[in-house]
Design a protein around this motif. Sequence first.
Motif, PDB file in Angstrom:
ATOM      1  N   UNK A  62       9.134 -21.524   0.083  1.00 37.01           N
ATOM      2  CA  UNK A  62       8.204 -20.737   1.173  1.00 37.01           C
ATOM      3  C   UNK A  62       7.369 -19.558   0.803  1.00 37.01           C
ATOM      4  N   UNK A  63       6.368 -19.566   1.419  1.00 40.19           N
ATOM      5  CA  UNK A  63       5.303 -18.567   1.093  1.00 40.19           C
ATOM      6  C   UNK A  63       5.161 -17.955   2.496  1.00 40.19           C
ATOM      7  N   UNK A  64       5.347 -16.464   2.614  1.00 40.62           N
ATOM      8  CA  UNK A  64       5.048 -15.800   3.511  1.00 40.62           C
ATOM      9  C   UNK A  64       3.670 -14.885   3.336  1.00 40.62           C
ATOM     10  N   UNK A  65       2.797 -14.871   4.298  1.00 42.15           N
ATOM     11  CA  UNK A  65       1.660 -14.300   4.470  1.00 42.15           C
ATOM     12  C   UNK A  65       1.852 -12.759   4.897  1.00 42.15           C
ATOM     13  N   UNK A  66       1.382 -11.777   4.149  1.00 44.22           N
ATOM     14  CA  UNK A  66       1.459 -10.367   4.720  1.00 44.22           C
ATOM     15  C   UNK A  66       0.245  -9.680   4.324  1.00 44.22           C
ATOM     16  N   UNK A  67      -0.158  -8.350   5.117  1.00 42.11           N
ATOM     17  CA  UNK A  67      -1.331  -7.820   4.839  1.00 42.11           C
ATOM     18  C   UNK A  67      -0.942  -6.658   4.039  1.00 42.11           C
ATOM     19  N   UNK A  68       0.318  -6.250   3.728  1.00 43.06           N
ATOM     20  CA  UNK A  68       0.361  -5.128   2.599  1.00 43.06           C
ATOM     21  C   UNK A  68       1.531  -5.395   1.695  1.00 43.06           C
ATOM     22  N   UNK A  69       1.325  -5.987   0.362  1.00 37.94           N
ATOM     23  CA  UNK A  69       2.336  -6.432  -0.492  1.00 37.94           C
ATOM     24  C   UNK A  69       3.331  -5.179  -0.732  1.00 37.94           C
ATOM     25  N   UNK A  70       2.775  -4.071  -1.151  1.00 34.89           N
ATOM     26  CA  UNK A  70       3.730  -2.939  -1.395  1.00 34.89           C
ATOM     27  C   UNK A  70       4.936  -2.658  -0.285  1.00 34.89           C
TER      28      UNK A  70
ATOM     29  N   UNK B  97       3.099 -12.391  -4.950  1.00 35.23           N
ATOM     30  CA  UNK B  97       4.266 -11.763  -5.890  1.00 35.23           C
ATOM     31  C   UNK B  97       5.325 -12.611  -5.590  1.00 35.23           C
ATOM     32  N   UNK B  98       6.429 -13.038  -6.315  1.00 34.33           N
ATOM     33  CA  UNK B  98       7.148 -13.974  -6.356  1.00 34.33           C
ATOM     34  C   UNK B  98       8.694 -13.129  -6.389  1.00 34.33           C
ATOM     35  N   UNK B  99       9.745 -13.471  -5.562  1.00 32.94           N
ATOM     36  CA  UNK B  99      10.810 -13.117  -5.238  1.00 32.94           C
ATOM     37  C   UNK B  99      11.967 -14.120  -5.319  1.00 32.94           C
ATOM     38  N   UNK B 100      13.225 -13.526  -5.273  1.00 34.90           N
ATOM     39  CA  UNK B 100      14.413 -14.594  -4.924  1.00 34.90           C
ATOM     40  C   UNK B 100      15.154 -13.767  -4.175  1.00 34.90           C
TER      41      UNK B 100
ATOM     42  N   UNK C 265      14.007 -18.937  -4.495  1.00 30.34           N
ATOM     43  CA  UNK C 265      12.620 -18.316  -4.675  1.00 30.34           C
ATOM     44  C   UNK C 265      11.728 -18.322  -3.501  1.00 30.34           C
ATOM     45  N   UNK C 266      10.922 -17.310  -3.170  1.00 29.73           N
ATOM     46  CA  UNK C 266      10.000 -17.593  -2.322  1.00 29.73           C
ATOM     47  C   UNK C 266       8.811 -16.665  -2.779  1.00 29.73           C
ATOM     48  N   UNK C 267       7.595 -16.683  -2.292  1.00 27.17           N
ATOM     49  CA  UNK C 267       6.685 -16.109  -2.521  1.00 27.17           C
ATOM     50  C   UNK C 267       5.907 -15.276  -1.389  1.00 27.17           C
ATOM     51  N   UNK C 268       5.429 -14.062  -1.474  1.00 24.78           N
ATOM     52  CA  UNK C 268       4.762 -13.269  -0.788  1.00 24.78           C
ATOM     53  C   UNK C 268       3.258 -13.145  -1.037  1.00 24.78           C
ATOM     54  N   UNK C 269       2.453 -13.523  -0.227  1.00 23.03           N
ATOM     55  CA  UNK C 269       1.072 -13.464  -0.386  1.00 23.03           C
ATOM     56  C   UNK C 269       0.191 -12.843   0.308  1.00 23.03           C
ATOM     57  N   UNK C 270      -0.730 -12.111  -0.069  1.00 24.35           N
ATOM     58  CA  UNK C 270      -1.727 -11.236   0.625  1.00 24.35           C
ATOM     59  C   UNK C 270      -2.612 -11.899   1.384  1.00 24.35           C
ATOM     60  N   UNK C 271      -2.739 -11.610   2.682  1.00 18.76           N
ATOM     61  CA  UNK C 271      -3.655 -12.327   3.375  1.00 18.76           C
ATOM     62  C   UNK C 271      -5.056 -11.799   3.379  1.00 18.76           C
ATOM     63  N   UNK C 272      -6.099 -12.760   3.060  1.00 15.73           N
ATOM     64  CA  UNK C 272      -7.431 -11.920   2.547  1.00 15.73           C
ATOM     65  C   UNK C 272      -7.983 -11.511   3.884  1.00 15.73           C
ATOM     66  N   UNK C 273      -8.594  -9.952   3.551  1.00 12.71           N
ATOM     67  CA  UNK C 273      -9.065  -9.511   4.636  1.00 12.71           C
ATOM     68  C   UNK C 273      -9.990 -10.428   5.334  1.00 12.71           C
ATOM     69  N   UNK C 274     -10.315 -10.242   6.833  1.00 15.45           N
ATOM     70  CA  UNK C 274     -11.609 -11.045   7.268  1.00 15.45           C
ATOM     71  C   UNK C 274     -12.474  -9.800   7.871  1.00 15.45           C
ATOM     72  N   UNK C 275     -13.829  -9.898   7.318  1.00 12.53           N
ATOM     73  CA  UNK C 275     -14.734  -9.002   7.506  1.00 12.53           C
ATOM     74  C   UNK C 275     -15.805  -9.654   8.731  1.00 12.53           C
ATOM     75  N   UNK C 276     -16.270  -9.039   9.545  1.00  9.76           N
ATOM     76  CA  UNK C 276     -17.276  -9.425  10.679  1.00  9.76           C
ATOM     77  C   UNK C 276     -18.305 -10.199   9.825  1.00  9.76           C
ATOM     78  N   UNK C 277     -18.941 -11.356  10.422  1.00  6.89           N
ATOM     79  CA  UNK C 277     -20.124 -11.959   9.709  1.00  6.89           C
ATOM     80  C   UNK C 277     -21.258 -11.023   9.667  1.00  6.89           C
ATOM     81  N   UNK C 278     -22.117 -10.958   8.843  1.00  8.77           N
ATOM     82  CA  UNK C 278     -23.328 -10.131   8.886  1.00  8.77           C
ATOM     83  C   UNK C 278     -24.461 -10.805   9.272  1.00  8.77           C
ATOM     84  N   UNK C 279     -25.601 -10.522  10.058  1.00  6.62           N
ATOM     85  CA  UNK C 279     -26.794 -10.971  10.053  1.00  6.62           C
ATOM     86  C   UNK C 279     -26.442 -12.101  11.248  1.00  6.62           C
TER      87      UNK C 279
END
Length: 83
Positions: free
Chosen positions: A26-34, A60-63, A69-83
């Motif tokens: 299982x992978x969990x998506x988060x916006x703050x890994x710490x 980061x991996x955890x048990x 085991x499972x993984x926590x993954x940082x959600x990539x930031x989404x920036x507004x499109x330019x132009x």
Amino acid sequence: RIAFRRDVNATPPSWPRPENSLQAHVEFMVDDLDAAERRIVSLGGRPIETRDAVGPHEERGYSDPAGHSFTVRLVPPTAPKQG
């Protein structure tokens, strides 16, 4: 929808050995890994050494206390499109 149940006869996983290794990763998506790590550890999770992990995502991996085991993954930031 996802559901879980307790198996009173469960034994810790033996990955990567084939006997008793039936499980899902299982992978969990988060916006703050710490912050996620603090919460995971407070609930009994243990960090798994993943210093040499390769891939395009910060994760980061955890048990859990039973050793799954499972993984926590940082959600990539989404920036507004330019132009």
